[in-house]
Scaffold this active site. Sequence first.
Site, PDB file in Angstrom:
ATOM      1  N   LYS A 184       2.112   1.770  -5.207  1.00 15.36           N
ATOM      2  CA  LYS A 184       2.638   1.303  -6.481  1.00 15.36           C
ATOM      3  C   LYS A 184       1.629   1.521  -7.514  1.00 15.36           C
ATOM      4  CE  LYS A 184       2.513  -2.630  -4.321  1.00 15.36           C
ATOM      5  NZ  LYS A 184       2.201  -2.062  -2.922  1.00 15.36           N
ATOM      6  N   GLY A 185       0.373   1.436  -7.400  1.00 19.63           N
ATOM      7  CA  GLY A 185      -0.608   1.457  -8.251  1.00 19.63           C
ATOM      8  C   GLY A 185      -0.525   3.040  -8.855  1.00 19.63           C
TER       9      GLY A 185
ATOM     10  N   ARG B 195     -10.172  -2.754   6.131  1.00 22.39           N
ATOM     11  CA  ARG B 195      -9.427  -2.665   7.703  1.00 22.39           C
ATOM     12  C   ARG B 195      -8.588  -1.451   7.734  1.00 22.39           C
ATOM     13  NH1 ARG B 195      -6.038  -8.321   7.554  1.00 22.39           N
ATOM     14  NH2 ARG B 195      -5.880  -7.669   5.514  1.00 22.39           N
TER      15      ARG B 195
ATOM     16  N   ALA C 211      -3.913  -7.940  -3.701  1.00 26.92           N
ATOM     17  CA  ALA C 211      -3.210  -6.553  -3.812  1.00 26.92           C
ATOM     18  C   ALA C 211      -4.508  -5.743  -3.933  1.00 26.92           C
ATOM     19  CB  ALA C 211      -2.545  -6.329  -5.216  1.00 26.92           C
ATOM     20  N   GLY C 212      -4.512  -4.453  -3.758  1.00 22.33           N
ATOM     21  CA  GLY C 212      -5.513  -3.626  -3.894  1.00 22.33           C
ATOM     22  C   GLY C 212      -4.905  -2.088  -4.220  1.00 22.33           C
ATOM     23  N   HIS C 213      -4.938  -1.729  -5.466  1.00 20.96           N
ATOM     24  CA  HIS C 213      -4.523  -0.232  -5.773  1.00 20.96           C
ATOM     25  C   HIS C 213      -5.517   0.681  -6.322  1.00 20.96           C
ATOM     26  CE1 HIS C 213      -1.236  -2.928  -6.033  1.00 20.96           C
ATOM     27  NE2 HIS C 213      -1.386  -3.460  -7.251  1.00 20.96           N
TER      28      HIS C 213
ATOM     29  N   THR D  18       3.110 -12.650   2.949  1.00 20.27           N
ATOM     30  CA  THR D  18       2.287 -13.102   1.935  1.00 20.27           C
ATOM     31  C   THR D  18       2.841 -14.449   1.302  1.00 20.27           C
ATOM     32  OG1 THR D  18       1.102 -12.908  -0.104  1.00 20.27           O
ATOM     33  CG2 THR D  18       3.069 -11.550  -0.139  1.00 20.27           C
TER      34      THR D  18
ATOM     35  N   GLN E 155       2.229  -6.045  -3.002  1.00 21.23           N
ATOM     36  CA  GLN E 155       2.597  -6.191  -1.591  1.00 21.23           C
ATOM     37  C   GLN E 155       3.925  -5.393  -1.531  1.00 21.23           C
ATOM     38  OE1 GLN E 155       1.702  -9.528  -3.227  1.00 21.23           O
ATOM     39  NE2 GLN E 155      -0.298  -8.622  -2.664  1.00 21.23           N
TER      40      GLN E 155
ATOM     41  N   THR F  56     -10.167  -4.770   2.097  1.00 20.82           N
ATOM     42  CA  THR F  56     -10.669  -5.434   3.076  1.00 20.82           C
ATOM     43  C   THR F  56     -11.283  -4.292   3.958  1.00 20.82           C
ATOM     44  OG1 THR F  56      -8.654  -5.305   4.422  1.00 20.82           O
ATOM     45  CG2 THR F  56      -9.359  -7.667   3.342  1.00 20.82           C
TER      46      THR F  56
ATOM     47  N   LEU G  10       3.304  12.158   0.965  1.00 17.58           N
ATOM     48  CA  LEU G  10       4.162  13.392   1.739  1.00 17.58           C
ATOM     49  C   LEU G  10       3.099  14.319   2.103  1.00 17.58           C
ATOM     50  CD1 LEU G  10       7.113  14.174   2.529  1.00 17.58           C
ATOM     51  CD2 LEU G  10       7.177  15.487   0.384  1.00 17.58           C
TER      52      LEU G  10
ATOM     53  N   ASP H 133       0.883  -1.092   0.193  1.00 16.79           N
ATOM     54  CA  ASP H 133       0.150  -0.165  -0.152  1.00 16.79           C
ATOM     55  C   ASP H 133       1.087   1.295  -0.002  1.00 16.79           C
ATOM     56  OD1 ASP H 133      -2.263  -1.691   0.120  1.00 16.79           O
ATOM     57  OD2 ASP H 133      -2.306  -1.816   2.310  1.00 16.79           O
ATOM     58  N   GLU H 134       1.805   1.210  -0.653  1.00 16.43           N
ATOM     59  CA  GLU H 134       2.887   2.483  -0.691  1.00 16.43           C
ATOM     60  C   GLU H 134       2.496   3.372  -1.759  1.00 16.43           C
ATOM     61  OE1 GLU H 134       3.760  -0.723  -1.273  1.00 16.43           O
ATOM     62  OE2 GLU H 134       5.482  -1.264   0.287  1.00 16.43           O
TER      63      GLU H 134
ATOM     64  N   VAL I 242       2.237  14.210  -3.844  1.00 18.69           N
ATOM     65  CA  VAL I 242       1.572  15.162  -2.773  1.00 18.69           C
ATOM     66  C   VAL I 242      -0.154  14.889  -2.627  1.00 18.69           C
ATOM     67  CG1 VAL I 242       3.666  16.848  -2.540  1.00 18.69           C
ATOM     68  CG2 VAL I 242       1.789  17.305  -4.334  1.00 18.69           C
TER      69      VAL I 242
HETATM   70  P1  GDP Z   1      -0.647   0.332  -3.730  1.00 15.69           P
HETATM   71  O1  GDP Z   1      -1.482  -0.899  -3.197  1.00 15.69           O
HETATM   72  O2  GDP Z   1       0.608   0.308  -3.320  1.00 15.69           O
HETATM   73  O3  GDP Z   1      -0.962   0.373  -5.048  1.00 15.69           O
HETATM   74  O4  GDP Z   1      -1.437   1.316  -2.600  1.00 15.69           O
HETATM   75  P2  GDP Z   1      -3.002   1.473  -2.341  1.00 15.69           P
HETATM   76  O5  GDP Z   1      -3.665   1.968  -3.408  1.00 15.69           O
HETATM   77  O6  GDP Z   1      -3.372   0.335  -1.685  1.00 15.69           O
HETATM   78  O7  GDP Z   1      -2.792   2.496  -1.175  1.00 15.69           O
HETATM   79  C1  GDP Z   1      -2.247   4.142  -1.503  1.00 15.69           C
HETATM   80  C2  GDP Z   1      -3.344   5.038  -1.139  1.00 15.69           C
HETATM   81  O8  GDP Z   1      -2.749   6.253  -1.115  1.00 15.69           O
HETATM   82  C3  GDP Z   1      -4.548   4.984  -2.329  1.00 15.69           C
HETATM   83  O9  GDP Z   1      -5.597   5.259  -1.498  1.00 15.69           O
HETATM   84  C4  GDP Z   1      -3.921   6.232  -3.064  1.00 15.69           C
HETATM   85  O10 GDP Z   1      -5.116   6.787  -3.691  1.00 15.69           O
HETATM   86  C5  GDP Z   1      -3.185   7.117  -2.147  1.00 15.69           C
HETATM   87  N1  GDP Z   1      -2.160   7.871  -2.551  1.00 15.69           N
HETATM   88  C6  GDP Z   1      -1.182   7.660  -3.252  1.00 15.69           C
HETATM   89  N2  GDP Z   1      -0.224   8.719  -3.397  1.00 15.69           N
HETATM   90  C7  GDP Z   1      -0.778   9.497  -2.521  1.00 15.69           C
HETATM   91  C8  GDP Z   1      -0.222  10.880  -2.303  1.00 15.69           C
HETATM   92  O11 GDP Z   1       0.834  11.123  -2.628  1.00 15.69           O
HETATM   93  N3  GDP Z   1      -1.109  11.633  -1.214  1.00 15.69           N
HETATM   94  C9  GDP Z   1      -2.225  11.005  -0.700  1.00 15.69           C
HETATM   95  N4  GDP Z   1      -2.894  11.616   0.106  1.00 15.69           N
HETATM   96  N5  GDP Z   1      -2.661   9.944  -1.010  1.00 15.69           N
HETATM   97  C10 GDP Z   1      -2.082   9.029  -1.943  1.00 15.69           C
HETATM   98  P1  IMO Z   2      -0.822  -4.284  -2.145  1.00 15.01           P
HETATM   99  O1  IMO Z   2      -0.297  -4.770  -3.442  1.00 15.01           O
HETATM  100  C1  IMO Z   2      -0.779  -4.494   2.192  1.00 15.01           C
HETATM  101  C2  IMO Z   2      -0.886  -8.713   3.779  1.00 15.01           C
HETATM  102  C3  IMO Z   2      -2.192  -9.323   4.550  1.00 15.01           C
HETATM  103  C4  IMO Z   2      -1.754 -10.188   5.516  1.00 15.01           C
HETATM  104  C5  IMO Z   2      -0.438 -10.687   4.819  1.00 15.01           C
HETATM  105  C6  IMO Z   2      -0.983 -12.174   4.075  1.00 15.01           C
HETATM  106  O2  IMO Z   2      -2.217  -3.732  -2.230  1.00 15.01           O
HETATM  107  O3  IMO Z   2       0.203  -3.277  -1.622  1.00 15.01           O
HETATM  108  P2  IMO Z   2      -2.437 -12.807   1.852  1.00 15.01           P
HETATM  109  O4  IMO Z   2      -3.897 -12.544   1.533  1.00 15.01           O
HETATM  110  O5  IMO Z   2      -1.365 -12.315   1.054  1.00 15.01           O
HETATM  111  O6  IMO Z   2      -2.144 -14.324   2.284  1.00 15.01           O
HETATM  112  O7  IMO Z   2      -2.040 -11.855   3.190  1.00 15.01           O
HETATM  113  O8  IMO Z   2      -0.123  -9.952   3.772  1.00 15.01           O
HETATM  114  N1  IMO Z   2      -1.383  -8.248   2.413  1.00 15.01           N
HETATM  115  C7  IMO Z   2      -1.148  -7.024   2.012  1.00 15.01           C
HETATM  116  N2  IMO Z   2      -0.930  -5.682   2.740  1.00 15.01           N
HETATM  117  N3  IMO Z   2      -1.011  -4.570   0.867  1.00 15.01           N
HETATM  118  C8  IMO Z   2      -1.086  -5.606   0.050  1.00 15.01           C
HETATM  119  O9  IMO Z   2      -1.262  -5.570  -1.325  1.00 15.01           O
HETATM  120  C9  IMO Z   2      -1.165  -6.977   0.704  1.00 15.01           C
HETATM  121  N4  IMO Z   2      -1.322  -8.013   0.235  1.00 15.01           N
HETATM  122  C10 IMO Z   2      -1.414  -8.864   1.402  1.00 15.01           C
HETATM  123  O10 IMO Z   2      -2.831  -8.015   5.115  1.00 15.01           O
HETATM  124  O11 IMO Z   2      -0.847  -9.383   6.532  1.00 15.01           O
HETATM  125 MG    MG Z   3      -2.860  -1.590  -1.816  1.00 18.90          MG
END
Ligand code: GDP
Ligand code: IMO
Ligand code: MG
Length: 429
Positions: free
Chosen positions: A19-20, A304, A42-44, A240, A225, A302, A333, A16-17, A415
């Site tokens: 990446k998407g 959560r 994953a969820g982006h 994972t 991940q 999820t 940031l 959840d950094e 940002v």
């Molecule tokens: P991923 O799984 O690594 O692609 O990340 P996720 O999409 O699960 O979680 C990142 C969250 O931060 C998403 O809701 C994005 O829309 C949001 N996001 C990404 N970059 C920024 C940013 O620079 N600032 C803010 N406020 N949100 C961001």
């Molecule tokens: P993205 O790509 C954050 C975590 C789960 C759990 C562990 C194992 O969106 O960054 P799993 O269902 O893979 O067997 O769960 O890994 N986890 C993630 N946490 N972002 C993800 O994907 C994740 N995919 C799995 O919460 O702790």
């Molecule tokens: Mg994610």
Amino acid sequence: MNKHNTLVVVGAQWGDEGKGKITDYFSQTTNLVVRFSGGDNAGHQIHFNGKKHKVRITPSGIFNKNVVNIIGNGCVVNLEQLIEEIELVKKTSPEIGTLLVSNRAQIVLPYHMQIDAAQEEERGEQKIGTTKRGIGPAYQDKVSRSGIRIGDLADPDFKAKFLKIYTHQQKLLKAMYNIEINDFEKTHSNLIKCYDYIKDYVVDCGEYIESAIKEGKKVLFEGAQGAMLDIDHGTYPFVTSSNCSASNVATGTGISFKYIDTVLGVVKAYSTRVGAGGFPTELVNEIRDGIRERGNEYGANTKRPRRVGWLDAVALKYAIRTSGIDKIFITLLDVLSGVDEIKICNKYLLNDREIQTVPPTTGEYEKCIAQYLTLPGWTEDITQISSFDQLPQNAKNYLKMIEKVCEVDIIGFSVGPDRKQTVTLQEVF
Ligand code: GDP
Ligand code: IMO
Ligand code: MG
């Protein structure tokens, strides 16, 4: 100078950094985007033109019409989920790229989700907190050689082969967990129905990607991940079930590792983690609550609430090593605006000894006490800025300190969630 026009984008923390968002940003000028590991755990979230989009198994380049998006053989694919996503993107995105899927990718079957839930229940207090998408059990079957690959669905003998595997799973689940699984005929016909939908997308992905690289096309490999969730190098067993580090690009797509030029680590300006496991910089106070609300730190999948902590440079340096990260991109940031003092963990105390790396066992990791550098924060809203120079001095200092402590270049920062809220400092691709 890049030799092959390839870039790997991986998460350098616990997922959840962003990446998407970063993959979508680079997709605007990329030919191919290839997922190499994981599944719909994953969820982006990707924002552009004032709209929010979400993908789980589809590569994040799908929102760009000129991009060929490939789901690599290293992935585990829930076909129903994939079809649902394709339909949603068709409905909601102004444009859509091409989608291809490897004939060697494994399929997540409905019983994998049932096993995932049953295993979690059995773990009780030691629960991993999985996404319950059947990812672990699907990889278990891959390794035990009883998985189903997408290419198998075209085999005229598939039904008989599947019946054998299915009967085994049925007996095992009944005996182990007293679980009944779906009727065989229904599961089989559903799989064939899904295959009919995707069959024109199926490809030998290694061959396809290698030709593209040789033609000089730009290829982005998208990780899911994060490094600390990697099955080998993460905080095992709270990880994972796949190698989500950059080292898995070659195996997960069928090309040689020699084609990899640059690895970009995506790093949130602080840390988050969903699910259980050690988290030395975790915050349990009102600073956490503020960051969680401003950063909308709730799981895309999820829902959560994510655990929140300070940036952990010990874990980040470890990720830089295990993933071969060359450069980093800082995201979210803007979320730190308004935090009085910002901390960076630069070492751990373990049994009264200072250490600067991640210990291998859960027991030790959970005992690590984070030690910090403290920097003054900033109050300005930075969501509209478009250059490094426009940042408040303390935000500049924070980024410079991350570079210094981690000995890595920051090549851009984000940002806000929108595609436009992205600032690049160096061209990498
Ligand atoms: P991923 O799984 O690594 O692609 O990340 P996720 O999409 O699960 O979680 C990142 C969250 O931060 C998403 O809701 C994005 O829309 C949001 N996001 C990404 N970059 C920024 C940013 O620079 N600032 C803010 N406020 N949100 C961001
Ligand atoms: P993205 O790509 C954050 C975590 C789960 C759990 C562990 C194992 O969106 O960054 P799993 O269902 O893979 O067997 O769960 O890994 N986890 C993630 N946490 N972002 C993800 O994907 C994740 N995919 C799995 O919460 O702790
Ligand atoms: Mg994610």
